[in-house]
Every structure is written in structure tokens, then in C-alpha cells.
Design a protein around this motif. Structure first.
Motif, PDB file in Angstrom:
ATOM      1  N   ASP A  87      55.826  50.256  45.583  1.00 13.35           N
ATOM      2  CA  ASP A  87      54.455  50.013  45.948  1.00 13.35           C
ATOM      3  C   ASP A  87      53.590  49.129  45.923  1.00 13.35           C
ATOM      4  OD1 ASP A  87      53.697  53.402  45.971  1.00 13.35           O
ATOM      5  OD2 ASP A  87      56.018  53.035  44.843  1.00 13.35           O
ATOM      6  N   ILE A  88      52.506  48.937  46.727  1.00 16.88           N
ATOM      7  CA  ILE A  88      52.066  47.929  46.478  1.00 16.88           C
ATOM      8  C   ILE A  88      49.986  48.280  46.919  1.00 16.88           C
ATOM      9  CG2 ILE A  88      50.601  45.463  47.032  1.00 16.88           C
ATOM     10  CD1 ILE A  88      53.307  44.822  48.117  1.00 16.88           C
ATOM     11  N   LYS A  89      49.457  48.014  46.121  1.00 18.44           N
ATOM     12  CA  LYS A  89      47.849  49.279  45.988  1.00 18.44           C
ATOM     13  C   LYS A  89      46.382  47.532  46.108  1.00 18.44           C
ATOM     14  CE  LYS A  89      49.263  53.822  45.465  1.00 18.44           C
ATOM     15  NZ  LYS A  89      48.997  55.333  45.072  1.00 18.44           N
ATOM     16  N   GLU A  90      45.607  47.961  46.353  1.00 15.91           N
ATOM     17  CA  GLU A  90      44.811  47.072  46.541  1.00 15.91           C
ATOM     18  C   GLU A  90      44.176  47.675  45.131  1.00 15.91           C
ATOM     19  OE1 GLU A  90      45.066  44.729  51.079  1.00 15.91           O
ATOM     20  OE2 GLU A  90      43.392  46.762  50.497  1.00 15.91           O
ATOM     21  N   LEU A  91      43.154  46.725  44.822  1.00 16.16           N
ATOM     22  CA  LEU A  91      41.342  47.415  43.701  1.00 16.16           C
ATOM     23  C   LEU A  91      40.296  47.786  44.928  1.00 16.16           C
ATOM     24  CD1 LEU A  91      41.237  44.787  40.886  1.00 16.16           C
ATOM     25  CD2 LEU A  91      42.717  46.334  40.789  1.00 16.16           C
ATOM     26  N   LYS A  92      40.174  48.163  44.955  1.00 15.37           N
ATOM     27  CA  LYS A  92      38.648  48.593  46.023  1.00 15.37           C
ATOM     28  C   LYS A  92      37.773  47.449  45.572  1.00 15.37           C
ATOM     29  CE  LYS A  92      38.898  54.112  45.323  1.00 15.37           C
ATOM     30  NZ  LYS A  92      38.208  55.127  44.826  1.00 15.37           N
ATOM     31  N   GLU A  93      37.175  46.713  44.462  1.00 16.91           N
ATOM     32  CA  GLU A  93      36.085  45.977  44.574  1.00 16.91           C
ATOM     33  C   GLU A  93      37.189  44.509  43.575  1.00 16.91           C
ATOM     34  OE1 GLU A  93      32.509  47.255  42.338  1.00 16.91           O
ATOM     35  OE2 GLU A  93      32.333  48.796  43.955  1.00 16.91           O
ATOM     36  N   LEU A  94      37.288  43.473  43.636  1.00 20.41           N
ATOM     37  CA  LEU A  94      37.474  42.281  42.711  1.00 20.41           C
ATOM     38  C   LEU A  94      36.925  42.189  42.337  1.00 20.41           C
ATOM     39  CD1 LEU A  94      37.401  39.688  46.630  1.00 20.41           C
ATOM     40  CD2 LEU A  94      40.022  40.830  45.508  1.00 20.41           C
ATOM     41  N   HIS A  95      38.036  41.765  41.088  1.00 14.95           N
ATOM     42  CA  HIS A  95      37.090  41.672  39.964  1.00 14.95           C
ATOM     43  C   HIS A  95      37.705  40.322  39.109  1.00 14.95           C
ATOM     44  CE1 HIS A  95      36.375  43.005  35.867  1.00 14.95           C
ATOM     45  NE2 HIS A  95      37.030  41.911  35.797  1.00 14.95           N
ATOM     46  N   PHE A  96      36.452  39.428  39.784  1.00 17.51           N
ATOM     47  CA  PHE A  96      36.493  37.700  39.450  1.00 17.51           C
ATOM     48  C   PHE A  96      36.598  37.725  37.375  1.00 17.51           C
ATOM     49  CE2 PHE A  96      33.730  39.102  43.018  1.00 17.51           C
ATOM     50  CZ  PHE A  96      35.314  37.909  44.066  1.00 17.51           C
ATOM     51  N   GLY A  97      36.693  37.901  36.962  1.00 16.87           N
ATOM     52  CA  GLY A  97      36.848  37.569  35.261  1.00 16.87           C
ATOM     53  C   GLY A  97      34.817  37.392  34.808  1.00 16.87           C
ATOM     54  N   VAL A  98      35.207  36.815  33.326  1.00 19.29           N
ATOM     55  CA  VAL A  98      34.738  36.445  33.026  1.00 19.29           C
ATOM     56  C   VAL A  98      33.151  35.088  33.435  1.00 19.29           C
ATOM     57  CG1 VAL A  98      33.497  35.630  30.875  1.00 19.29           C
ATOM     58  CG2 VAL A  98      35.362  37.270  30.485  1.00 19.29           C
ATOM     59  N   ASP A  99      31.553  35.906  33.666  1.00 16.34           N
ATOM     60  CA  ASP A  99      31.270  35.131  33.971  1.00 16.34           C
ATOM     61  C   ASP A  99      31.419  35.004  35.893  1.00 16.34           C
ATOM     62  OD1 ASP A  99      29.439  35.037  31.746  1.00 16.34           O
ATOM     63  OD2 ASP A  99      30.677  33.079  31.004  1.00 16.34           O
ATOM     64  N   ASN A 100      32.195  35.252  36.572  1.00 16.41           N
ATOM     65  CA  ASN A 100      32.879  35.830  37.183  1.00 16.41           C
ATOM     66  C   ASN A 100      32.755  34.342  37.902  1.00 16.41           C
ATOM     67  OD1 ASN A 100      31.580  38.272  38.610  1.00 16.41           O
ATOM     68  ND2 ASN A 100      29.299  37.980  38.638  1.00 16.41           N
ATOM     69  N   GLU A 101      34.089  34.138  36.675  1.00 18.66           N
ATOM     70  CA  GLU A 101      34.477  32.918  37.421  1.00 18.66           C
ATOM     71  C   GLU A 101      35.410  32.253  38.448  1.00 18.66           C
ATOM     72  OE1 GLU A 101      37.799  30.696  34.362  1.00 18.66           O
ATOM     73  OE2 GLU A 101      37.454  32.860  33.006  1.00 18.66           O
ATOM     74  N   TYR A 102      36.041  33.228  38.803  1.00 19.69           N
ATOM     75  CA  TYR A 102      37.011  33.453  40.211  1.00 19.69           C
ATOM     76  C   TYR A 102      35.724  33.647  41.188  1.00 19.69           C
ATOM     77  CZ  TYR A 102      40.734  32.196  37.433  1.00 19.69           C
ATOM     78  OH  TYR A 102      42.000  31.604  37.218  1.00 19.69           O
ATOM     79  N   ALA A 103      34.467  34.026  41.390  1.00 22.18           N
ATOM     80  CA  ALA A 103      33.740  34.188  42.338  1.00 22.18           C
ATOM     81  C   ALA A 103      33.834  33.424  43.478  1.00 22.18           C
ATOM     82  CB  ALA A 103      32.238  34.879  41.803  1.00 22.18           C
ATOM     83  N   ASP A 104      33.697  32.321  43.376  1.00 19.71           N
ATOM     84  CA  ASP A 104      34.151  31.083  44.563  1.00 19.71           C
ATOM     85  C   ASP A 104      35.538  30.363  44.865  1.00 19.71           C
ATOM     86  OD1 ASP A 104      34.363  29.919  42.153  1.00 19.71           O
ATOM     87  OD2 ASP A 104      32.842  28.680  42.745  1.00 19.71           O
ATOM     88  N   LYS A 105      36.871  31.229  44.463  1.00 20.70           N
ATOM     89  CA  LYS A 105      37.267  31.051  44.609  1.00 20.70           C
ATOM     90  C   LYS A 105      37.948  31.282  46.170  1.00 20.70           C
ATOM     91  CE  LYS A 105      38.045  28.817  40.898  1.00 20.70           C
ATOM     92  NZ  LYS A 105      38.028  27.155  40.633  1.00 20.70           N
ATOM     93  N   GLY A 106      37.972  32.727  46.636  1.00 22.01           N
ATOM     94  CA  GLY A 106      38.009  32.452  48.386  1.00 22.01           C
ATOM     95  C   GLY A 106      39.331  33.556  48.048  1.00 22.01           C
TER      96      GLY A 106
END
Length: 228
Positions: free
Chosen positions: A91-110
């Protein structure tokens, strides 16, 4: 509780569709050897004897893209065994919404997608070695797909209390006696244990009650390359 049927802790909501076929093109092998071994924590048996386990190599099967060949070593009470076997993605399932960590530190990581995988594993120890048997059960892992279309180990929530990844939940069956013991391990925490076993809040900390079962020697910051 059936220790193989277990809901992997992931706070975010998952999509319901199983995308295991759609993800055939990707290679998940590196996420299972990502973590330093001193942070891979395991138990064997109801008394929670410490299990040390090391996946030395993981390679994707070029003919069956959901299968991975594994070699490694285990150690219980100083007895080291070699093992080999397979991980088979189911099984492989995706998150409904991406989660970028504290202070959205991964938001600009593509990050393109993020989710969990569930797999069956079976690792057979060398039957000529002492106290050997078979590890078998379910594997649960967190991952994300990066901007270069490569699968990465999802440690975005690493600083959160109770974080764990690569949870192997199942049994170990002795070759000589046929007896089965619970056998669970994961990165940073041990899944499904007695309530009094892990007394740590932010980080894993074994209770003194279990020190005589191999846990008195546990030192999280000390590297112990016991498999070499």
C-alpha cells in the motif's frame, strides 16, 4: 491486539486510494538505511529484550518493482546472526495536504507528494547460526517525493514528541523450536510496547525495570558498529 494489524501514527489525513502501482517507477530503498543505527530501536519477546538490527543493503528488484532484496544482521544478548529476505510494498497512500514542518521550513523545497507506505517483510537468518529464526510482519514508513522526482525519508516532523519512522511490527519464529515471539523495531522509538517500557517524553528512554534485558547499555549518542 494483533500486533501485525496496527495503525501507523500519522496525524495528517491520508487519501484513500492505494497508489502502489503508480509509484512503481520510484525507488524507496534508501529510506530504510537512512537512519544512524544507534537510533534504530527494537524489542524481542514479551519481556522486551533488546534487539539490535541493521539493514546493510536494500536493492530494488528490477523485475518486480514492488519487491526489494534485503541483507542485514541482528543481535540479541551478544549473539549476532546474518539474515536476508525481502520487503514487498502493498500500500502507498498520499497525504491530502502536504505538511512542511515547523514554521513551514520545507514549503519552498518543491515537495511533490508525501505519505506512507505499508509493506510485508520476511527476513531469514542463517539457519547454521545459533539462536536463529525468521523475522516476519508489516513495515510502515513515511516518505516524500522531492523536486527531482526522488523518494526521500520523511523526517520533517523529527522534532515532534513521539516521532518514529520505519516501523517493523511482527514476530520472530525460531528455527529450532518453532516458537514465536513478538518482535518490533523502528527509528527513534519502539512501536507497540508495554506502557511502562518507554518513559521518555520528547525522546526514547527505557525504564530501569528493563535494564537487565539489554537496555542498561543504551546510549543514544554513542555509535556502536556491532555488525562490522
Amino acid at each position: 491486539m494483533n500486533r501485525i494489524e496496527w495503525n501507523f501514527p500519522r496525524n495528517e489525513e491520508l487519501r484513500t486510494k492505494n497508489l502502489v502501482t503508480e509509484y512503481n517507477q520510484f525507488d524507496f530503498s534508501k529510506i530504510w538505511t537512512f537512519t544512524e543505527n544507534n537510533s534504530v530501536l527494537g524489542i524481542i519477546g514479551d519481556n522486551h529484550q533488546r534487539l539490535k538490527i541493521k539493514l546493510i543493503s536494500v536493492k530494488k528488484n528490477s523485475n518486480y518493482p514492488n519487491e526489494y532484496f534485503v541483507t542485514g544482521k541482528s543481535c540479541v544478548k551478544g549473539t549476532i546472526c546474518d539474515f536476508s529476505g525481502t520487503i514487498n510494498l502493498t500500500d502507498i497512500k498520499e497525504l491530502k495536504e502536504l505538511h512542511f514542518g515547523v514554521d513551514n521550513e520545507y514549503a519552498d523545497k518543491g515537495i511533490k507528494s508525501q505519505g506512507i507506505l505499508i509493506a510485508d517483510y520476511e527476513f531469514k537468518e542463517n539457519s547454521e547460526q545459533k539462536h536463529s529464526g525468521i523475522f516476519k510482519g508489516k513495515l510502515h514508513s513515511k516518505w516524500y517525493l522531492n523536486s527531482e522526482n526522488k523518494i526521500e525519508y520523511d523526517d520533517i516532523e523529527f522534532i515532534s514528541d513521539g516521532y518514529l519512522n520505519n516501523a517493523f511490527v511482527g514476530i520472530w519464529k525460531s528455527y529450532s523450536t518453532g516458537k514465536e515471539k513478538i518482535c518490533n523495531w523502528a527509528d527513534y522509538r519502539v512501536p507497540i510496547t508495554n506502557r511502562d517500557f518507554d518513559i521518555g517524553a520528547g525522546e526514547f528512554s527505557p525504564s530501569e525495570k528493563y535494564f537487565d534485558r539489554g537496555w542498561s547499555e543504551y546510549k543514544p549518542l554513542v555509535k556502536d558498529e556491532w555488525w562490522k
